[in-house]
Scaffold this motif. Structure first.
Motif, PDB file in Angstrom:
ATOM      1  N   HIS A  43      -7.516  -5.994   5.964  1.00 35.91           N
ATOM      2  CA  HIS A  43      -6.953  -6.867   6.996  1.00 35.91           C
ATOM      3  C   HIS A  43      -5.809  -6.192   7.741  1.00 35.91           C
ATOM      4  O   HIS A  43      -4.811  -6.821   8.080  1.00 35.91           O
ATOM      5  N   GLY A  44      -5.947  -4.874   7.963  1.00 34.20           N
ATOM      6  CA  GLY A  44      -4.951  -4.143   8.733  1.00 34.20           C
ATOM      7  C   GLY A  44      -3.667  -3.808   8.003  1.00 34.20           C
ATOM      8  O   GLY A  44      -2.716  -3.335   8.611  1.00 34.20           O
ATOM      9  N   ARG A  45      -3.643  -4.031   6.684  1.00 34.68           N
ATOM     10  CA  ARG A  45      -2.433  -3.757   5.904  1.00 34.68           C
ATOM     11  C   ARG A  45      -2.797  -2.983   4.647  1.00 34.68           C
ATOM     12  O   ARG A  45      -3.876  -3.179   4.089  1.00 34.68           O
ATOM     13  N   ILE A  46      -1.859  -2.161   4.194  1.00 35.02           N
ATOM     14  CA  ILE A  46      -2.074  -1.473   2.922  1.00 35.02           C
ATOM     15  C   ILE A  46      -2.090  -2.528   1.822  1.00 35.02           C
ATOM     16  O   ILE A  46      -1.233  -3.415   1.784  1.00 35.02           O
ATOM     17  N   LYS A  47      -3.085  -2.440   0.973  1.00 32.11           N
ATOM     18  CA  LYS A  47      -3.226  -3.410  -0.116  1.00 32.11           C
ATOM     19  C   LYS A  47      -2.053  -3.317  -1.090  1.00 32.11           C
ATOM     20  O   LYS A  47      -1.509  -2.235  -1.317  1.00 32.11           O
ATOM     21  N   ASP A  48      -1.703  -4.459  -1.667  1.00 35.17           N
ATOM     22  CA  ASP A  48      -0.671  -4.477  -2.699  1.00 35.17           C
ATOM     23  C   ASP A  48      -1.088  -3.549  -3.835  1.00 35.17           C
ATOM     24  O   ASP A  48      -2.256  -3.523  -4.233  1.00 35.17           O
ATOM     25  N   GLY A  49      -0.136  -2.817  -4.353  1.00 34.25           N
ATOM     26  CA  GLY A  49      -0.401  -1.929  -5.474  1.00 34.25           C
ATOM     27  C   GLY A  49      -0.828  -0.525  -5.087  1.00 34.25           C
ATOM     28  O   GLY A  49      -0.856   0.359  -5.928  1.00 34.25           O
ATOM     29  N   VAL A  50      -1.177  -0.317  -3.811  1.00 37.16           N
ATOM     30  CA  VAL A  50      -1.553   1.027  -3.366  1.00 37.16           C
ATOM     31  C   VAL A  50      -0.268   1.801  -3.091  1.00 37.16           C
ATOM     32  O   VAL A  50       0.569   1.372  -2.310  1.00 37.16           O
ATOM     33  N   LYS A  51      -0.136   2.928  -3.749  1.00 42.52           N
ATOM     34  CA  LYS A  51       1.067   3.750  -3.626  1.00 42.52           C
ATOM     35  C   LYS A  51       0.888   4.806  -2.539  1.00 42.52           C
ATOM     36  O   LYS A  51      -0.232   5.270  -2.289  1.00 42.52           O
ATOM     37  N   ALA A  52       1.998   5.186  -1.947  1.00 38.69           N
ATOM     38  CA  ALA A  52       1.975   6.226  -0.921  1.00 38.69           C
ATOM     39  C   ALA A  52       1.315   7.490  -1.456  1.00 38.69           C
ATOM     40  O   ALA A  52       0.525   8.127  -0.755  1.00 38.69           O
ATOM     41  N   GLY A  53       1.620   7.843  -2.691  1.00 36.32           N
ATOM     42  CA  GLY A  53       1.071   9.066  -3.286  1.00 36.32           C
ATOM     43  C   GLY A  53      -0.441   9.103  -3.308  1.00 36.32           C
ATOM     44  O   GLY A  53      -1.045  10.175  -3.159  1.00 36.32           O
ATOM     45  N   GLU A  54      -1.075   7.951  -3.495  1.00 37.15           N
ATOM     46  CA  GLU A  54      -2.543   7.895  -3.505  1.00 37.15           C
ATOM     47  C   GLU A  54      -3.109   8.251  -2.136  1.00 37.15           C
ATOM     48  O   GLU A  54      -4.090   8.987  -2.030  1.00 37.15           O
ATOM     49  N   ILE A  55      -2.482   7.698  -1.109  1.00 31.94           N
ATOM     50  CA  ILE A  55      -2.942   7.945   0.257  1.00 31.94           C
ATOM     51  C   ILE A  55      -2.658   9.387   0.655  1.00 31.94           C
ATOM     52  O   ILE A  55      -3.507  10.051   1.255  1.00 31.94           O
ATOM     53  N   ILE A  56      -1.491   9.884   0.292  1.00 35.20           N
ATOM     54  CA  ILE A  56      -1.120  11.259   0.603  1.00 35.20           C
ATOM     55  C   ILE A  56      -2.104  12.228  -0.058  1.00 35.20           C
ATOM     56  O   ILE A  56      -2.591  13.174   0.574  1.00 35.20           O
ATOM     57  N   LYS A  57      -2.410  11.987  -1.319  1.00 37.32           N
ATOM     58  CA  LYS A  57      -3.345  12.847  -2.055  1.00 37.32           C
ATOM     59  C   LYS A  57      -4.711  12.867  -1.366  1.00 37.32           C
ATOM     60  O   LYS A  57      -5.327  13.926  -1.201  1.00 37.32           O
TER      61      LYS A  57
END
Length: 77
Positions: free
Chosen positions: A33-47
């Motif tokens: 829904h256009g937002r980062i889901k709760d619990g998703v960490k920046a590090g996961e996306i960066i990786k």
């Protein structure tokens, strides 16, 4: 450097623009829904961005800021 310059450099390197990364992040399960889901960490996306698109840390953080809504296209850092 402006935030837009980061996005322009990323698009030149990957062929993907902001909307593409929003869509791909949704397909990866990071965004709903256009937002980062709760619990998703920046590090996961960066990786993911580093592995999938060979982006450096700064460029990956720019995409994370875009996905989080902290920064928008055409905005200065």
């Amino acid at each position: 450097m402006s935030f837009q310059a980061y996005l322009t450099n990323i698009e030149a390197k990957t062929g993907k623009g902001p909307d593409d990364f929003r869509k791909l992040a949704g397909q990866q399960g990071f965004v709903a829904h256009g937002r980062i889901k709760d619990g998703v960490k920046a590090g996961e996306i960066i990786k993911w961005l580093k592995a999938e698109f060979n982006l450096g840390h700064g460029h990956s953080m720019a995409i994370y800021a875009l996905l989080k809504g902290v920064k928008k296209e055409k905005e200065k850092i």
